[in-house]
Design a protein around this motif. Structure first.
Motif, PDB file in Angstrom:
ATOM      1  N   CYS A   1       0.800  -1.228   0.000  1.00 57.15           N
ATOM      2  CA  CYS A   1       0.000   0.000   0.000  1.00 57.15           C
ATOM      3  C   CYS A   1       0.829   1.273   0.000  1.00 57.15           C
ATOM      4  O   CYS A   1       0.287   2.353  -0.261  1.00 57.15           O
ATOM      5  CB  CYS A   1      -0.946   0.008   1.211  1.00 57.15           C
ATOM      6  N   HIS A   2       2.104   1.181   0.294  1.00 58.47           N
ATOM      7  CA  HIS A   2       2.985   2.353   0.185  1.00 58.47           C
ATOM      8  C   HIS A   2       4.410   1.860   0.021  1.00 58.47           C
ATOM      9  O   HIS A   2       4.972   1.227   0.922  1.00 58.47           O
ATOM     10  CB  HIS A   2       2.884   3.266   1.408  1.00 58.47           C
ATOM     11  N   SER A   3       5.017   2.178  -1.130  1.00 57.76           N
ATOM     12  CA  SER A   3       6.368   1.703  -1.395  1.00 57.76           C
ATOM     13  C   SER A   3       7.207   2.802  -2.032  1.00 57.76           C
ATOM     14  O   SER A   3       6.696   3.807  -2.525  1.00 57.76           O
ATOM     15  CB  SER A   3       6.332   0.478  -2.322  1.00 57.76           C
TER      16      SER A   3
ATOM     17  N   ALA B   1      -6.141 -10.140   9.555  1.00 54.40           N
ATOM     18  CA  ALA B   1      -6.661 -10.434   8.219  1.00 54.40           C
ATOM     19  C   ALA B   1      -7.110  -9.156   7.514  1.00 54.40           C
ATOM     20  O   ALA B   1      -6.913  -8.994   6.310  1.00 54.40           O
ATOM     21  CB  ALA B   1      -7.821 -11.424   8.315  1.00 54.40           C
ATOM     22  N   HIS B   2      -7.697  -8.248   8.285  1.00 54.50           N
ATOM     23  CA  HIS B   2      -8.112  -6.977   7.707  1.00 54.50           C
ATOM     24  C   HIS B   2      -6.904  -6.175   7.236  1.00 54.50           C
ATOM     25  O   HIS B   2      -6.920  -5.586   6.154  1.00 54.50           O
ATOM     26  CB  HIS B   2      -8.902  -6.174   8.740  1.00 54.50           C
TER      27      HIS B   2
ATOM     28  N   GLY C   1      -8.379  -4.826   4.040  1.00 58.04           N
ATOM     29  CA  GLY C   1      -8.138  -3.404   3.849  1.00 58.04           C
ATOM     30  C   GLY C   1      -7.485  -3.107   2.512  1.00 58.04           C
ATOM     31  O   GLY C   1      -7.962  -2.253   1.750  1.00 58.04           O
ATOM     32  N   PRO C   2      -6.370  -3.783   2.166  1.00 55.51           N
ATOM     33  CA  PRO C   2      -5.773  -3.586   0.851  1.00 55.51           C
ATOM     34  C   PRO C   2      -6.716  -3.914  -0.301  1.00 55.51           C
ATOM     35  O   PRO C   2      -6.650  -3.280  -1.355  1.00 55.51           O
ATOM     36  CB  PRO C   2      -4.575  -4.550   0.878  1.00 55.51           C
ATOM     37  N   ALA C   3      -7.603  -4.900  -0.105  1.00 55.03           N
ATOM     38  CA  ALA C   3      -8.573  -5.214  -1.159  1.00 55.03           C
ATOM     39  C   ALA C   3      -9.505  -4.037  -1.410  1.00 55.03           C
ATOM     40  O   ALA C   3      -9.851  -3.732  -2.559  1.00 55.03           O
ATOM     41  CB  ALA C   3      -9.381  -6.449  -0.765  1.00 55.03           C
TER      42      ALA C   3
ATOM     43  N   GLY D   1      -9.499  -8.851  -3.826  1.00 53.16           N
ATOM     44  CA  GLY D   1      -9.185  -9.320  -2.494  1.00 53.16           C
ATOM     45  C   GLY D   1      -9.815 -10.628  -2.093  1.00 53.16           C
ATOM     46  O   GLY D   1      -9.687 -11.050  -0.948  1.00 53.16           O
ATOM     47  N   GLY D   2     -10.476 -11.298  -3.029  1.00 53.62           N
ATOM     48  CA  GLY D   2     -11.081 -12.593  -2.729  1.00 53.62           C
ATOM     49  C   GLY D   2     -10.972 -13.515  -3.927  1.00 53.62           C
ATOM     50  O   GLY D   2     -10.781 -13.076  -5.059  1.00 53.62           O
TER      51      GLY D   2
END
Length: 442
Positions: free
Chosen positions: A64-66, A341-342, A347-349, A361-362
């Motif tokens: 999510c942040h790189s 898991a979130h 959360g990223p999903a 995300g699934g």
């Protein structure tokens, strides 16, 4: 890839800790078209069959942040880590100013290869290439497209080199966003470095551009206590209220490094819909006090993990677990497994769905086909399908296959169409050139 890709005889991951054994997953045109018992999905002429042999299939990971390029420029050795924040910033600025588009492309290819081999399908990146913003962002786009990685690229613009250069960088970033609206994998986002390095005029300009382009926005939220004190001294308010007043918070915002955020500010971030990226392992290395997870984790549905350009998401998850155990033992986090898991999956999903407009995300029909096959066969209760600590089984397991938008990027642990050693050799040569220029300039 033409035709269908079939993942046969796999165990399908669910974020609630359950798995479904003996399943087949049909991938076509970048989407998961069908998830059904293996016996109900025959292999048709023209299909590409992947024999999973009971292995676990899970959604691709999201960084999510790189800082895919800049994280390689200054490895976190002792000399660098022991510097004060301002000294680190100045050193990073000096070296980033020596980058050219060729360097960026080579280093992005190598970083993308490492990400894909770790099961990462999407990276939200924050590039600093101040002397050639347009060339650097275009180079990142070419590299990610060639590797097959899903990438959201932004530039870390700031005011430290004057208003004219800041405006030029923001405009170049905006042009990149305009040219990458509809690519299936590579998208543009606006960006700025942090509150303490940006004047109001620049942030107001970026806010107007964001509204005009309806684009995502990437920035460092509250980098350190130095960020907080400098912001308050210059502008008479804390970071979150300042950014809020300038229109920089909201569902479009992806805020990294929430290191100086109070609970009330975290509640404001949640109310605005701002997505927050935590980097617990990286922060423990860079900051004296480390990152407090308590404030940001009060709004779990808007939180995910990032690497900050160093290490892996798996390492970040292990660091997050250590911090979250403290909260759970003090009664401030009632369901630790669900929270993990979130943080790692759900959360990223949500972030990926916001950015690309499709469910993610699934391992579900209709979702984006960003998938990973792990060399893990999870044990599960035969009646409920529950597999205790499923994330714990997933994290140390080798990545066998990585699919991004239905495209196979990693096959049985090897990059498809690229040689990792060649990419590493090219990256080492590029870094040697940059470091040589850096020594000449000091």
């Amino acid at each position: 890839m033409e035709g269908r890709l079939l993942l046969k005889n796999c165990a399908v991951f669910r974020a609630d800790g359950r798995v479904r054994h003996g399943m087949a997953v049909v991938v076509e045109e970048g989407l998961i078209r069908r998830v059904a018992p293996d016996s109900e999905v025959p292999v048709l002429p023209g299909d590409w069959e992947v024999a999973c042999r009971g292995r676990l299939v899970a959604p691709g990971l999201v960084d999510c942040h790189s800082h895919m390029v800049n994280g390689q420029l200054l490895p976190p050795n002792g000399d660098f880590l022991l510097r004060q924040p301002r000294s680190r910033l100045e050193r990073m600025r000096q070296v980033s100013a020596l980058l050219n588009a060729e360097d960026v492309e080579i280093l992005t290819r190598f970083a993308a290869a490492r990400a894909l081999l770790d099961g990462v399908s999407l990276v939200v990146d924050h590039l600093s290439c101040p002397l050639d913003v347009a060339g650097g962002l275009d180079a990142q786009a070419r590299a990610a497209d060639a590797m097959g990685l899903r990438l959201v690229a932004s530039h870390s613009t700031h005011s430290l080199d004057g208003a004219a250069q800041a405006d030029a960088q923001a405009d170049a970033n905006a042009d990149f966003v305009r040219r990458h609206r509809d690519h299936p994998r590579v998208r543009g986002a606006l960006g700025f470095h942090a509150s303490y390095t940006c004047e109001d005029a620049l942030l107001s300009r970026i806010s107007r551009l964001r509204a005009e382009l309806d684009a995502p926005l990437v920035f460092h939220l509250a980098e350190s206590e130095d960020d907080l004190s400098a912001t308050y001294a210059a502008h008479g308010r804390r970071i979150v209220p300042r950014l809020d007043a300038l229109g920089l918070l909201g569902p479009h915002a992806i805020a990294g490094y929430p290191r100086a955020v109070e609970r009330a500010e975290a509640e404001r971030l949640a109310a605005s819909g701002t997505f927050v990226a935590l980097t617990p392992r990286a922060t423990r290395s860079l900051e004296r006090t480390g990152e407090s997870a308590e404030g940001p984790l009060s709004s779990l549905h808007l939180v995910g993990l990032g690497t900050g350009g160093h290490g892996s998401l798996q390492e970040e998850l292990a660091a997050a677990l250590a911090g979250m155990l403290h909260l759970a033992r003090s009664g401030r986090m009632p369901d630790l497994d669900d929270s993990l898991a979130h943080l790692f999956i759900s959360g990223p999903a949500e972030l990926c769905t916001r950015l690309y407009g499709r469910p993610s995300g699934g391992v579900d029909e209709g979702s984006i086909a960003d998938l990973v096959v792990y060399d893990a066969i999870p044990a599960a209760d035969p009646e409920t399908g529950y597999s205790p600590f499923l994330l714990g089984q997933l994290v140390p397991s080798r990545v066998a296959w990585t699919l991004v938008n239905g495209r196979v990027c990693v096959r049985e642990g090897q990059l498809l169409g690229h040689d990792f050693v060649d990419l590493a050799r090219d990256a080492a040569a590029a870094l040697a050139r940059v470091w040589s220029r850096a020594r000449l300039g000091t």
